[in-house]
Write a protein that holds these residues in place. Structure first.
Motif, PDB file in Angstrom:
ATOM      1  N   SER A 139      34.390  -1.001 -13.452  1.00 11.11           N
ATOM      2  CA  SER A 139      33.063  -0.393 -13.524  1.00 11.11           C
ATOM      3  C   SER A 139      32.411  -0.790 -14.832  1.00 11.11           C
ATOM      4  N   THR A 177      32.987   7.522 -20.501  1.00 11.43           N
ATOM      5  CA  THR A 177      33.505   8.695 -19.805  1.00 11.43           C
ATOM      6  C   THR A 177      34.507   9.412 -20.712  1.00 11.43           C
ATOM      7  N   GLN A 183      37.503  10.005 -20.037  1.00  9.61           N
ATOM      8  CA  GLN A 183      38.761   9.272 -19.923  1.00  9.61           C
ATOM      9  C   GLN A 183      38.752   8.026 -20.818  1.00  9.61           C
ATOM     10  N   THR A 184      37.596   7.385 -20.927  1.00 10.55           N
ATOM     11  CA  THR A 184      37.484   6.223 -21.806  1.00 10.55           C
ATOM     12  C   THR A 184      37.654   6.629 -23.268  1.00 10.55           C
ATOM     13  N   ASN A 237      35.244  -0.950 -17.748  1.00  8.56           N
ATOM     14  CA  ASN A 237      36.478  -0.192 -17.524  1.00  8.56           C
ATOM     15  C   ASN A 237      37.223  -0.659 -16.289  1.00  8.56           C
ATOM     16  N   GLU A 244      39.333   1.303 -13.728  1.00 11.57           N
ATOM     17  CA  GLU A 244      39.515   2.721 -13.412  1.00 11.57           C
ATOM     18  C   GLU A 244      40.273   2.895 -12.103  1.00 11.57           C
ATOM     19  N   ARG A 273      41.293   7.791 -13.840  1.00  6.68           N
ATOM     20  CA  ARG A 273      41.868   7.399 -15.119  1.00  6.68           C
ATOM     21  C   ARG A 273      41.277   6.054 -15.536  1.00  6.68           C
ATOM     22  N   THR A 274      41.107   5.889 -16.834  1.00  8.80           N
ATOM     23  CA  THR A 274      40.707   4.598 -17.376  1.00  8.80           C
ATOM     24  C   THR A 274      41.958   3.877 -17.840  1.00  8.80           C
ATOM     25  N   ASN A 329      39.922  -0.922 -21.057  1.00 13.39           N
ATOM     26  CA  ASN A 329      38.522  -0.908 -21.473  1.00 13.39           C
ATOM     27  C   ASN A 329      38.226  -2.069 -22.412  1.00 13.39           C
TER      28      ASN A 329
END
Length: 346
Positions: free
Chosen positions: A8, A14, A16-17, A52, A54, A58-59, A62
């Motif tokens: 993405s 996010t 998570q990131t 990312n 994903e 969850r990431t 990155n």
């Protein structure tokens, strides 16, 4: 852009990131450290893009880009520990999904396939980090410069009466000098140089500005120092007099500097020594890190003449590789030194 799930592209990170980037330990075979002010730095990024990988909310991986007019800077290249591969596997999976998708993304950026395009991608990589270096070469990046990691330290910095923070009314003069001194450097970018963080100046007794430097304060957790005994040294530093005042592995606060300048009319070794010690006193830190192209004439002048202190005697000067990938492999770069903004390293 030709990017497909589970990848993405976002302009806002996010949760998570953010968690992934906060957890990343940098370095591998040499020093190992973790940034403790990551969320603050991300808020300060210039036009970021978060690419990312994903899965299941969850990431896993990155890459964070900063979209600059001079080129896209790759600030973060992070993977969940479970997702990381060995160097051997990285080399043997050239047609794997990660490499295929990323190469497609890079090609789109460099070949004008999207409204957000660029002619150049660049990043800084520790040459001792074999995995990262091979990864960059697999994606078509080449090393274009060596960046010195120069430290300066004092156990108990003393106040320097001729060093003080440059007031707002004098900043335009400073900006003009920076433009004149560094404006022809490659990758010259001043969004983080000309921000709210302070410049410090050295003044003569008549109030004339003889030297200045830009400073940023940063916090790291140091897991391992460079060198063969770096792991052991990190463990025993809290018990070593003087050294424990300079290096605090669990929460090491230091000043990162850039845009160093001195007048032709001064003795640079003495003036810069006093300036740097004055910065430490004003910032209430014990160490400075200066990332600078080894081709810089200012660095060449100062490298052998300044008393860099205990931290330098311990670690010496480490090198960072500046790696670049350009549009259609065009060589648009020249032989001028590269400008380095301290924000990119902290």
């Amino acid at each position: 852009m030709k990017i497909e799930k589970p990848f993405s592209v976002r302009t806002i990170p996010t949760p998570q990131t953010l968690e992934l980037l906060e957890s990343v330990t940098l370095g591998s075979n040499g020093a190992r450290y973790r940034h403790l002010d990551t969320r603050e730095r991300i808020r300060q990024l210039y036009k970021p893009v978060f690419l990312n990988l994903e899965r299941n909310n969850r990431t896993l991986a990155n890459i964070t880009f900063c979209r600059r007019e001079i080129g896209w800077y790759m600030r973060y290249f992070a993977f969940q520990t479970a997702f990381q591969t060995t160097t051997k596997n990285t080399t043997n999976t050239k047609e794997g999904i990660l490499k295929k998708q990323l190469n497609s993304f890079f090609d789109d950026l460099l070949n004008g396939q999207h409204s957000n395009t660029t002619n150049l991608l660049y990043a800084y990589i520790d040459p001792k980090n074999t995995r990262s270096l091979l990864m960059s070469h697999n994606f078509g990046f080449t090393t274009r410069a060596k960046i010195a990691t120069q430290t300066y330290s004092r156990v108990r910095p003393k106040e320097q009466k001729q060093v003080r923070k440059i007031i707002k009314e004098q900043l335009q003069e400073v900006y003009d000098i920076v433009e004149k001194c560094y404006g022809n450097n490659q990758l010259y970018f001043t969004e983080h140089t000309f921000n709210d963080q302070p410049f410090y100046g050295y003044y003569d007794l008549n109030g004339n500005l003889l030297a200045f430097v830009k400073a940023h304060k940063a916090e790291w957790s140091i897991e391992r120092l460079p060198g063969k005994r770096g792991n052991i040294l990190t463990s025993i530093i809290p018990f070593i007099p003087r050294l424990r005042n300079i290096i605090k592995p669990k929460r090491h606060i230091f000043s990162a500097i850039e845009a160093v300048w001195f007048s032709d009319s001064c003795n640079p070794s003495q003036v810069i020594d006093d300036l740097f010690e004055g910065v430490l006193f004003e910032e209430q830190t014990n160490s400075i890190i200066w990332w600078v192209d080894i081709k810089s004439e200012i660095y060449k002048t100062l490298s052998e003449s300044v008393n860099w202190g205990l931290m330098h005697k311990l670690n010496g000067v480490s090198m960072v590789d500046l790696v670049v990938r350009e549009q259609n492999n065009n060589d648009s770069l020249n032989n001028e030194p590269f400008y380095t903004t301290a924000f990119d390293f902290i």
